[in-house]
Design a protein around this motif. Sequence first.
Motif, PDB file in Angstrom:
ATOM      1  N   ASN A  15       3.693 -15.420   7.552  1.00  0.00           N
ATOM      2  CA  ASN A  15       2.742 -14.310   7.587  1.00  0.00           C
ATOM      3  C   ASN A  15       1.580 -14.712   8.475  1.00  0.00           C
ATOM      4  OD1 ASN A  15       3.659 -12.242   5.524  1.00  0.00           O
ATOM      5  ND2 ASN A  15       3.742 -14.128   4.333  1.00  0.00           N
ATOM      6  N   ARG A  16       0.859 -13.722   8.949  1.00  0.00           N
ATOM      7  CA  ARG A  16      -0.350 -14.025   9.698  1.00  0.00           C
ATOM      8  C   ARG A  16      -1.391 -12.965   9.366  1.00  0.00           C
ATOM      9  NH1 ARG A  16      -1.279 -11.586  14.888  1.00  0.00           N
ATOM     10  NH2 ARG A  16       0.182  -9.912  15.235  1.00  0.00           N
ATOM     11  N   HIS A  17      -2.624 -13.389   9.442  1.00  0.00           N
ATOM     12  CA  HIS A  17      -3.721 -12.466   9.196  1.00  0.00           C
ATOM     13  C   HIS A  17      -4.022 -11.697  10.472  1.00  0.00           C
ATOM     14  CE1 HIS A  17      -7.451 -10.713   8.011  1.00  0.00           C
ATOM     15  NE2 HIS A  17      -8.054 -11.270   9.037  1.00  0.00           N
TER      16      HIS A  17
ATOM     17  N   LEU B  77       0.848  -1.186   0.000  1.00  0.00           N
ATOM     18  CA  LEU B  77       0.000   0.000   0.000  1.00  0.00           C
ATOM     19  C   LEU B  77       0.885   1.237   0.000  1.00  0.00           C
ATOM     20  CD1 LEU B  77      -2.602  -0.797   2.800  1.00  0.00           C
ATOM     21  CD2 LEU B  77      -3.105  -0.426   0.383  1.00  0.00           C
ATOM     22  N   ASP B  78       0.521   2.205  -0.797  1.00  0.00           N
ATOM     23  CA  ASP B  78       1.160   3.517  -0.726  1.00  0.00           C
ATOM     24  C   ASP B  78       0.244   4.369   0.148  1.00  0.00           C
ATOM     25  OD1 ASP B  78       1.964   6.164  -1.107  1.00  0.00           O
ATOM     26  OD2 ASP B  78       2.568   5.797  -3.186  1.00  0.00           O
ATOM     27  N   LEU B  79       0.583   4.456   1.427  1.00  0.00           N
ATOM     28  CA  LEU B  79      -0.287   5.119   2.392  1.00  0.00           C
ATOM     29  C   LEU B  79      -0.402   6.621   2.138  1.00  0.00           C
ATOM     30  CD1 LEU B  79       0.881   3.024   5.415  1.00  0.00           C
ATOM     31  CD2 LEU B  79      -1.382   2.939   4.344  1.00  0.00           C
ATOM     32  N   ALA B  80       0.672   7.235   1.660  1.00  0.00           N
ATOM     33  CA  ALA B  80       0.611   8.667   1.334  1.00  0.00           C
ATOM     34  C   ALA B  80      -0.349   8.894   0.172  1.00  0.00           C
ATOM     35  CB  ALA B  80       1.997   9.202   1.010  1.00  0.00           C
TER      36      ALA B  80
ATOM     37  N   VAL C 118     -12.416   0.172   0.371  1.00  0.00           N
ATOM     38  CA  VAL C 118     -12.574  -1.277   0.315  1.00  0.00           C
ATOM     39  C   VAL C 118     -11.176  -1.872   0.404  1.00  0.00           C
ATOM     40  CG1 VAL C 118     -13.388  -3.259  -1.024  1.00  0.00           C
ATOM     41  CG2 VAL C 118     -14.664  -1.093  -1.087  1.00  0.00           C
ATOM     42  N   LEU C 119     -10.945  -2.620   1.461  1.00  0.00           N
ATOM     43  CA  LEU C 119      -9.644  -3.227   1.720  1.00  0.00           C
ATOM     44  C   LEU C 119      -9.798  -4.732   1.650  1.00  0.00           C
ATOM     45  CD1 LEU C 119      -6.665  -2.801   2.804  1.00  0.00           C
ATOM     46  CD2 LEU C 119      -7.661  -3.216   5.066  1.00  0.00           C
ATOM     47  N   CYS C 120      -8.935  -5.395   0.922  1.00  0.00           N
ATOM     48  CA  CYS C 120      -8.943  -6.853   0.854  1.00  0.00           C
ATOM     49  C   CYS C 120      -7.681  -7.342   1.559  1.00  0.00           C
ATOM     50  CB  CYS C 120      -8.975  -7.309  -0.595  1.00  0.00           C
ATOM     51  SG  CYS C 120      -9.210  -9.078  -0.801  1.00  0.00           S
ATOM     52  N   ASN C 121      -7.855  -8.025   2.698  1.00  0.00           N
ATOM     53  CA  ASN C 121      -6.717  -8.458   3.510  1.00  0.00           C
ATOM     54  C   ASN C 121      -7.002  -9.827   4.120  1.00  0.00           C
ATOM     55  OD1 ASN C 121      -4.256  -8.262   5.048  1.00  0.00           O
ATOM     56  ND2 ASN C 121      -5.527  -7.807   6.817  1.00  0.00           N
ATOM     57  N   PRO C 122      -6.237 -10.833   3.760  1.00  0.00           N
ATOM     58  CA  PRO C 122      -5.177 -10.874   2.763  1.00  0.00           C
ATOM     59  C   PRO C 122      -5.715 -10.508   1.374  1.00  0.00           C
ATOM     60  CG  PRO C 122      -5.123 -12.848   4.117  1.00  0.00           C
ATOM     61  CD  PRO C 122      -6.376 -12.121   4.457  1.00  0.00           C
ATOM     62  N   HIS C 123      -4.859  -9.858   0.619  1.00  0.00           N
ATOM     63  CA  HIS C 123      -5.281  -9.277  -0.648  1.00  0.00           C
ATOM     64  C   HIS C 123      -5.450 -10.335  -1.727  1.00  0.00           C
ATOM     65  CE1 HIS C 123      -5.051  -6.986  -4.394  1.00  0.00           C
ATOM     66  NE2 HIS C 123      -5.760  -6.109  -3.682  1.00  0.00           N
TER      67      HIS C 123
ATOM     68  N   PHE D 289      -1.422  -7.828   4.872  1.00  0.00           N
ATOM     69  CA  PHE D 289      -0.890  -6.538   5.276  1.00  0.00           C
ATOM     70  C   PHE D 289      -0.386  -6.570   6.713  1.00  0.00           C
ATOM     71  CE2 PHE D 289      -3.718  -5.389   1.735  1.00  0.00           C
ATOM     72  CZ  PHE D 289      -2.772  -4.813   0.919  1.00  0.00           C
ATOM     73  N   SER D 290       0.631  -5.778   6.971  1.00  0.00           N
ATOM     74  CA  SER D 290       1.255  -5.730   8.292  1.00  0.00           C
ATOM     75  C   SER D 290       0.369  -4.968   9.276  1.00  0.00           C
ATOM     76  CB  SER D 290       2.615  -5.034   8.207  1.00  0.00           C
ATOM     77  OG  SER D 290       2.435  -3.644   7.963  1.00  0.00           O
ATOM     78  N   LYS D 291       0.651  -5.170  10.540  1.00  0.00           N
ATOM     79  CA  LYS D 291      -0.071  -4.445  11.579  1.00  0.00           C
ATOM     80  C   LYS D 291       0.102  -2.942  11.388  1.00  0.00           C
ATOM     81  CE  LYS D 291      -0.647  -4.189  16.585  1.00  0.00           C
ATOM     82  NZ  LYS D 291      -0.229  -4.754  17.889  1.00  0.00           N
ATOM     83  N   ASP D 292       1.314  -2.493  11.062  1.00  0.00           N
ATOM     84  CA  ASP D 292       1.560  -1.063  10.852  1.00  0.00           C
ATOM     85  C   ASP D 292       0.725  -0.518   9.697  1.00  0.00           C
ATOM     86  OD1 ASP D 292       3.336  -0.995  12.972  1.00  0.00           O
ATOM     87  OD2 ASP D 292       5.125  -1.106  11.696  1.00  0.00           O
ATOM     88  N   ASP D 293       0.656  -1.271   8.569  1.00  0.00           N
ATOM     89  CA  ASP D 293      -0.165  -0.847   7.436  1.00  0.00           C
ATOM     90  C   ASP D 293      -1.628  -0.734   7.844  1.00  0.00           C
ATOM     91  OD1 ASP D 293       1.900  -0.675   5.573  1.00  0.00           O
ATOM     92  OD2 ASP D 293       1.567  -2.694   4.787  1.00  0.00           O
TER      93      ASP D 293
END
Length: 182
Positions: free
Chosen positions: A155-157, A93-96, A110-115, A122-126
Amino acid sequence: YPRRNGLAAGTAVADAFVKRMRDQFGWQNDPDLVLPIADLVQGTYAPLCAFSEPDDGIILQTPAYPPFYDAIKNTGRRLIKQQLVDRDGRYQLDLAELERLIDETTKIVVLCNPHNPTGRAFSKDDLIAVGNLAIKHDLIVVSDEIHADLVFDDNRHIPLASLSPEIAAHTVTLNSATKSFN
């Protein structure tokens, strides 16, 4: 069937979902907030109609599951594409850019995770960053987490709504047993 263990079927499904999310992902949820529905596509249309109006902007990370495009178009919402960035073979993801795409008409991400289709968990930070943007701009995140059990090794969801009560208040989580148990 209308009853399971003395409970209405919807209540039994909600209880089972909450237990599974707690046991698998550490997400403590309230079964009263779980609404069983027929399928993911129905679950996509419902929050678009509930939390936005025709011509409102809906951000979708692309590439994406084709019915997401249809749901946005068929409900008269405006598609705002955010292309995931391929950095060294890993989609990110480009958060900016995500924040730059938000305007006064944007109501939903709309976010698909896992994509799907990239496979990126996606990471916890993302996820915290996406959740914080939703809070800052008063957006709803429709988080498609149907592939929660299907992640690559190491990886983990992380359920978006598990990160904080404030993020949960801005999240509609879509999940299903169909991918995990088919």
